[in-house]
Scaffold this motif. Sequence first.
Motif, PDB file in Angstrom:
ATOM      1  N   MET A 258      -1.584  11.300   6.353  1.00 47.40           N
ATOM      2  CA  MET A 258      -1.046  10.119   7.039  1.00 47.40           C
ATOM      3  C   MET A 258       0.425   9.925   6.694  1.00 47.40           C
ATOM      4  O   MET A 258       1.256   9.666   7.577  1.00 47.40           O
ATOM      5  CB  MET A 258      -1.840   8.863   6.642  1.00 47.40           C
ATOM      6  CG  MET A 258      -3.195   8.738   7.288  1.00 47.40           C
ATOM      7  SD  MET A 258      -4.169   7.390   6.542  1.00 47.40           S
ATOM      8  CE  MET A 258      -3.137   5.958   6.865  1.00 47.40           C
ATOM      9  N   MET A 259       0.752  10.074   5.423  1.00 51.30           N
ATOM     10  CA  MET A 259       2.133   9.866   5.005  1.00 51.30           C
ATOM     11  C   MET A 259       3.039  10.975   5.535  1.00 51.30           C
ATOM     12  O   MET A 259       4.171  10.709   5.965  1.00 51.30           O
ATOM     13  CB  MET A 259       2.209   9.807   3.478  1.00 51.30           C
ATOM     14  CG  MET A 259       3.572   9.384   2.958  1.00 51.30           C
ATOM     15  SD  MET A 259       4.109   7.729   3.496  1.00 51.30           S
ATOM     16  CE  MET A 259       3.005   6.686   2.532  1.00 51.30           C
TER      17      MET A 259
ATOM     18  N   ASP B  51       0.829  -1.203   0.000  1.00 53.11           N
ATOM     19  CA  ASP B  51       0.000   0.000   0.000  1.00 53.11           C
ATOM     20  C   ASP B  51       0.867   1.259   0.000  1.00 53.11           C
ATOM     21  O   ASP B  51       0.605   2.206  -0.750  1.00 53.11           O
ATOM     22  CB  ASP B  51      -0.912   0.030   1.236  1.00 53.11           C
ATOM     23  CG  ASP B  51      -1.935  -1.094   1.260  1.00 53.11           C
ATOM     24  OD1 ASP B  51      -2.218  -1.667   0.187  1.00 53.11           O
ATOM     25  OD2 ASP B  51      -2.446  -1.399   2.356  1.00 53.11           O
ATOM     26  N   ALA B  52       1.885   1.261   0.858  1.00 51.13           N
ATOM     27  CA  ALA B  52       2.758   2.431   0.971  1.00 51.13           C
ATOM     28  C   ALA B  52       3.524   2.674  -0.329  1.00 51.13           C
ATOM     29  O   ALA B  52       3.671   3.819  -0.775  1.00 51.13           O
ATOM     30  CB  ALA B  52       3.729   2.246   2.145  1.00 51.13           C
TER      31      ALA B  52
ATOM     32  N   VAL C 126       8.113   2.777   6.957  1.00 49.03           N
ATOM     33  CA  VAL C 126       6.863   3.511   6.783  1.00 49.03           C
ATOM     34  C   VAL C 126       5.673   2.586   7.022  1.00 49.03           C
ATOM     35  O   VAL C 126       4.729   2.925   7.741  1.00 49.03           O
ATOM     36  CB  VAL C 126       6.787   4.131   5.365  1.00 49.03           C
ATOM     37  CG1 VAL C 126       5.383   4.663   5.073  1.00 49.03           C
ATOM     38  CG2 VAL C 126       7.830   5.229   5.214  1.00 49.03           C
ATOM     39  N   ALA C 127       5.722   1.400   6.427  1.00 47.26           N
ATOM     40  CA  ALA C 127       4.615   0.445   6.572  1.00 47.26           C
ATOM     41  C   ALA C 127       4.424   0.028   8.025  1.00 47.26           C
ATOM     42  O   ALA C 127       3.284  -0.099   8.504  1.00 47.26           O
ATOM     43  CB  ALA C 127       4.878  -0.779   5.696  1.00 47.26           C
ATOM     44  N   GLN C 128       5.514  -0.200   8.749  1.00 46.85           N
ATOM     45  CA  GLN C 128       5.419  -0.584  10.159  1.00 46.85           C
ATOM     46  C   GLN C 128       4.754   0.511  10.984  1.00 46.85           C
ATOM     47  O   GLN C 128       3.909   0.238  11.838  1.00 46.85           O
ATOM     48  CB  GLN C 128       6.813  -0.897  10.701  1.00 46.85           C
ATOM     49  CG  GLN C 128       7.378  -2.217  10.206  1.00 46.85           C
ATOM     50  CD  GLN C 128       8.805  -2.470  10.664  1.00 46.85           C
ATOM     51  OE1 GLN C 128       9.625  -1.552  10.777  1.00 46.85           O
ATOM     52  NE2 GLN C 128       9.127  -3.724  10.909  1.00 46.85           N
ATOM     53  N   TYR C 129       5.136   1.743  10.714  1.00 43.73           N
ATOM     54  CA  TYR C 129       4.546   2.862  11.464  1.00 43.73           C
ATOM     55  C   TYR C 129       3.049   2.972  11.154  1.00 43.73           C
ATOM     56  O   TYR C 129       2.228   3.171  12.051  1.00 43.73           O
ATOM     57  CB  TYR C 129       5.257   4.163  11.115  1.00 43.73           C
ATOM     58  CG  TYR C 129       4.807   5.332  11.960  1.00 43.73           C
ATOM     59  CD1 TYR C 129       5.472   5.648  13.132  1.00 43.73           C
ATOM     60  CD2 TYR C 129       3.701   6.110  11.593  1.00 43.73           C
ATOM     61  CE1 TYR C 129       5.058   6.709  13.935  1.00 43.73           C
ATOM     62  CE2 TYR C 129       3.266   7.166  12.381  1.00 43.73           C
ATOM     63  CZ  TYR C 129       3.960   7.465  13.549  1.00 43.73           C
ATOM     64  OH  TYR C 129       3.530   8.506  14.347  1.00 43.73           O
ATOM     65  N   LEU C 130       2.696   2.841   9.887  1.00 39.78           N
ATOM     66  CA  LEU C 130       1.285   2.920   9.500  1.00 39.78           C
ATOM     67  C   LEU C 130       0.467   1.833  10.190  1.00 39.78           C
ATOM     68  O   LEU C 130      -0.659   2.091  10.656  1.00 39.78           O
ATOM     69  CB  LEU C 130       1.153   2.792   7.982  1.00 39.78           C
ATOM     70  CG  LEU C 130       1.657   3.980   7.146  1.00 39.78           C
ATOM     71  CD1 LEU C 130       1.707   3.606   5.671  1.00 39.78           C
ATOM     72  CD2 LEU C 130       0.769   5.203   7.352  1.00 39.78           C
TER      73      LEU C 130
END
Length: 236
Positions: free
Chosen positions: A134-135, A31-32, A116-120
């Motif tokens: 969000m980003m 997704d990211a 980035v994905a982990q944080y999301l």
Amino acid sequence: MSKLAALDQLLEQYKQLNYHQDPALKQRLNDAQNWLKQRILQTHAELFAEDKNKLMAQYFINRLYGGPEFDDLALQIERLLKYAHKAEKIIPENAIKTGLKSVGLAVLAMQLDEQVAQYLLQHYPKDQPITDEMMRETLVALDQEQARHEQLNLLDELGLSLDKYMRSFIMHTAFKMCKGAASKYNFELMYDFIGEGFVAMKPMKSAATFIRSFTEKERIIVNNVHSGKENPFQIA
């Protein structure tokens, strides 16, 4: 020491990524990266739309910025390393050097995007569509400013290498002559990964000039994000 020794290190870094064992993280990583690629296409629409740049633009999006395409390539790199002595005879040395830079960039993109994905995943519902805000919040929280600038510096170096090593008629001819051997030893993906760089460059006067145009805008965005500018991804 094998000219491909650095590939072994890059492959090990790739194997250490957490998404290989975490389906939810893998989905969020996809997704990211999809968000990033769409943002890049929007930011650089004018540059990418020029006929001479279209193939290089595809190379950027599909090869240098990670994504599912890299997973299959990594498997072939692992096999290639078992036959390094054969691969070094098949692929010209300067093509190997340039290919290493490209693979290194792809692995770095995967590392940064996994963060980035982990944080999301930790701060938003896993199925929530990613928005610009969000980003922005994620990138600020992760403080990737230095790493993203390093990524862009490496891209500039790749552009110089492409112009220096990959425009030679002799190099291009030698590389094309390797296609049969690459197929024989099942190194087609690695061959194609490097070969696409050749093809993408052909319509251009200079890969370095194209890449500098790209990195100049990307640096503005990185600076916008980390200086707190409103709507940091929107630039002229």
